[in-house]
Design an enzyme around this catalytic site. Sequence first.
Site, PDB file in Angstrom:
ATOM      1  N   CYS A 122      13.043  26.695  -1.559  1.00 20.33           N
ATOM      2  CA  CYS A 122      14.369  26.103  -1.481  1.00 20.33           C
ATOM      3  C   CYS A 122      15.326  27.237  -1.161  1.00 20.33           C
ATOM      4  O   CYS A 122      15.440  28.150  -1.952  1.00 20.33           O
ATOM      5  CB  CYS A 122      14.716  25.417  -2.806  1.00 20.33           C
ATOM      6  SG  CYS A 122      16.418  24.873  -2.987  1.00 20.33           S
ATOM      7  N   GLU A 143      17.222  21.013   3.589  1.00 17.55           N
ATOM      8  CA  GLU A 143      16.069  21.435   4.380  1.00 17.55           C
ATOM      9  C   GLU A 143      16.383  21.186   5.848  1.00 17.55           C
ATOM     10  O   GLU A 143      17.292  20.402   6.182  1.00 17.55           O
ATOM     11  CB  GLU A 143      14.807  20.666   3.980  1.00 17.55           C
ATOM     12  CG  GLU A 143      14.340  20.882   2.557  1.00 17.55           C
ATOM     13  CD  GLU A 143      13.825  22.280   2.272  1.00 17.55           C
ATOM     14  OE1 GLU A 143      13.812  23.122   3.203  1.00 17.55           O
ATOM     15  OE2 GLU A 143      13.450  22.544   1.122  1.00 17.55           O
TER      16      GLU A 143
END
Length: 234
Positions: A2, A103
């Site tokens: 992440c 993302e």
Amino acid sequence: MCGRIDQSQPIEHYLQQRAWPGLVNASAAEPKFNVAPGTFRPLLHRVDDHYQVDDLHWGYQAAWASGKIPVAINARLEKIGGKYWHPLLKSGRAIVPADGWYEWTGDKGVKQPWHIHRSDHAPLFMAALASFAPAGDNKASAGFTIVTADALGGMVDVHDRRPVVFSAADAALWLDPDLPAEAAEMLAREQALGPETFAWHAVSKAVGNVRNQGAALVAPLAEAAPVRDAAHRN
């Protein structure tokens, strides 16, 4: 994953779901829609018999590892029981509260960003490992990393990794200093929220520049208002 998160609410917003006995908020960080590694961000941990929120550097490197092991912004769940991460798994467990994470999909130059969040829009409690020792010359030696696992279900279409996200109750258990390291690892493997908990939508490419902030960054792409890119690019 992440490498960018949405932490756009005051810390009190994230922690209102349950009681956190003796909570001390020592954070001075401002809420941001576009948070990148290398910055100091609030995270929740246990200090003796109370909970505390402190600002730590996003990115960790053991003090002895400078020049040997890169700074890590994520720790793979599959490896947190190993020698490098075990000291933090034992006594450095923390929670990064957030609204979501970002993302990107597609090829270089035409990548599309996505905002991933709980479908009920409840706060996320991301499992983290942190060192609270004095940083010295290496600020990453007193930093944190977000624990990630394999993505499952439709989430794989966005990215093959995801943060380990707990319910508020399991977040409190993760922080319990009486929980052995091995049991904490098992908790992350078995109790992390599954892909059915999450939803995602395309967002403005302006999120690619970390200097850009504002609610327009997290709006579904079709509804996104124009966002001024700090570097004058899309």
